[in-house]
Design an enzyme around this catalytic site. Structure first.
Site, PDB file in Angstrom:
ATOM      1  N   TYR A  65      65.149  48.548 -21.222  1.00  0.00           N
ATOM      2  CA  TYR A  65      64.670  47.684 -20.145  1.00  0.00           C
ATOM      3  C   TYR A  65      65.052  48.229 -18.769  1.00  0.00           C
ATOM      4  O   TYR A  65      64.808  49.375 -18.471  1.00  0.00           O
ATOM      5  CB  TYR A  65      65.129  46.238 -20.401  1.00  0.00           C
ATOM      6  CG  TYR A  65      64.571  45.697 -21.701  1.00  0.00           C
ATOM      7  CD1 TYR A  65      63.264  45.209 -21.768  1.00  0.00           C
ATOM      8  CD2 TYR A  65      65.317  45.734 -22.884  1.00  0.00           C
ATOM      9  CE1 TYR A  65      62.730  44.754 -22.968  1.00  0.00           C
ATOM     10  CE2 TYR A  65      64.793  45.285 -24.084  1.00  0.00           C
ATOM     11  CZ  TYR A  65      63.496  44.789 -24.116  1.00  0.00           C
ATOM     12  OH  TYR A  65      62.968  44.354 -25.301  1.00  0.00           O
ATOM     13  N   SER A  66      65.684  47.411 -17.920  1.00  0.00           N
ATOM     14  CA  SER A  66      65.811  47.758 -16.500  1.00  0.00           C
ATOM     15  C   SER A  66      66.715  48.937 -16.206  1.00  0.00           C
ATOM     16  O   SER A  66      66.765  49.393 -15.062  1.00  0.00           O
ATOM     17  CB  SER A  66      66.290  46.541 -15.715  1.00  0.00           C
ATOM     18  OG  SER A  66      65.309  45.530 -15.693  1.00  0.00           O
ATOM     19  N   VAL A  67      67.441  49.434 -17.187  1.00  0.00           N
ATOM     20  CA  VAL A  67      68.265  50.627 -16.961  1.00  0.00           C
ATOM     21  C   VAL A  67      67.436  51.726 -16.298  1.00  0.00           C
ATOM     22  O   VAL A  67      67.914  52.450 -15.415  1.00  0.00           O
ATOM     23  CB  VAL A  67      68.873  51.123 -18.293  1.00  0.00           C
ATOM     24  CG1 VAL A  67      69.454  52.525 -18.144  1.00  0.00           C
ATOM     25  CG2 VAL A  67      69.948  50.158 -18.771  1.00  0.00           C
TER      26      VAL A  67
END
Length: 373
Positions: A65-67
């Protein structure tokens, strides 16, 4: 750093993640750490796919995800360094349609530090819509401001990726995944480990995601129905394992999230901090500008304190450092660099938990071990 010290930190991290898997709190994890451009930890544990028994390896990509927002931000800084735009450039100068409905004053700086005031996507948006680049960009271009740009801060969970991605696409003149490969993944030798949209033929290499079981007698805490997060995106799009295992979401460029190994994203941070095998992604002055003038406040979407520099949050789980910059993802994966210590860290995992406790535990181990190096 001595070989003994490298061996010690590697062994400590390996022991910690083995314990998490053996205890059943995690299914599989990867940890990678660079220190002043040298990789000092490359540890893996557990099963990437419990159904087949395929083990996690250092090369296994994980949808975390947002990593991977940090990869999109890094592309922006490379383009800015070349003079394609500066941080005060208005988004509408690059993407004219974006200026509709009062958004003409939104700058690239506002987008990168989550103060743009465009955090929401239509509440009718489906997962199929998220995979349709042109449809999502048109919807965001037609959106109205939630606040005057620069006056408030609030996490742009989905919109960050499309706005940054469309700026990159228009400036570079080619699809975002190609820019990622040419500017980051290729030069760093991680082309098979860092993706936004991942070719379907490669999906069999991914770690399979699973939702962490809820504790016995778990009750969802009561939340007011007018909480802004409920207006920023439909609840049907809240990321979970089913969302992250779908072939269409895995194949699509949805640059608010991405697929990476811990080794790949840690290597990216290491090449931001300094040179890695002859590659430095941005000069030191550009990195300082991107990470040392953060904006803080109460997040307008989630109601909690938050601090963002230009595309990276400041701090790390269990760390109060103002020199650490990175991005975490739904499910508990986290990656960051620290310009003071020279540490680039990543932990990725395939069991989606509600916190960053695994990352915090391993970060504390690494920080303690390397501080005495």
């Amino acid at each position: 750093m001595s070989n003994t010290k490298i061996g010690t930190v590697q062994e400590q991290v390996q022991r910690a993640i083995d314990e998490m898997v053996e205890a059943g709190t995690e299914r599989a994890l990867q940890v990678a750490v660079y220190h002043r451009g040298v990789q000092v930890v490359d540890a893996v544990a557990g099963l990437a796919d419990p159904t087949t028994g395929r083990r996690m390896s250092s090369e296994t990509p994980v949808y975390c995800y947002s990593v991977c927002k940090a990869a999109a931000s890094t592309l922006m800084h490379r383009l800015a360094e070349r003079g394609a735009f500066d941080y005060e450039t208005k988004v509408a100068e690059v993407w004219p349609e974006f200026g509709a409905r009062g958004k003409a004053a939104v700058s690239i700086r506002h987008v990168l530090n989550h103060t743009a005031g465009v955090p929401g996507i239509p509440l009718t948006t489906t997962i199929e819509d998220l995979c349709d680049w042109d449809k999502m960009c048109a919807a965001i271009a037609d959106a109205e401001l939630w606040w005057e740009p620069g006056t408030k801060i609030g996490y742009h969970a989905y919109t960050f990726g499309y706005i940054v991605g469309e700026i990159i696409r228009r400036v570079a003149g080619q699809p975002l995944s190609r820019v990622l490969n040419e500017e980051l993944a290729g030069p760093l030798g991680i082309a098979k480990e860092l993706y936004f949209g991942m070719p379907r033929a490669e999906h069999g290499r991914l770690a399979v995601l699973e939702d962490a079981p809820l504790p016995p007698n778990f009750q969802m805490p009561a939340m007011p129905p007018d909480l802004p997060m409920f207006k920023a995106a439909p609840m049907s799009l809240m990321p979970n394992a089913a969302f992250g295992n779908r072939p269409d979401t895995l194949a699509a460029d949805i640059p608010a999230g991405g697929k990476t190994s811990a080794r790949a994203i840690a290597r990216m941070y290491a090449a931001l901090l300094g040179e890695v095998d002859g590659v430095r992604l941005v000069p030191a002055a550009r990195l300082r500008e991107a990470t040392t003038a953060p904006v803080s406040g109460v997040d307008e979407i989630f109601g909690m304190p938050t601090t963002w520099a230009l595309g990276y949050s400041i701090g790390a789980p269990g760390q109060s450092s103002d020199t650490a910059f990175g991005v975490g993802g739904v499910g508990g994966s986290f990656a960051y660099g620290d310009s003071k210590t020279g540490v680039a860290f990543a932990l990725t995992k395939n069991r989606l938990t509600q916190d960053f406790s695994a990352a915090e535990r391993v970060i504390q181990l690494v920080t303690s071990s390397l501080s005495t190096a």
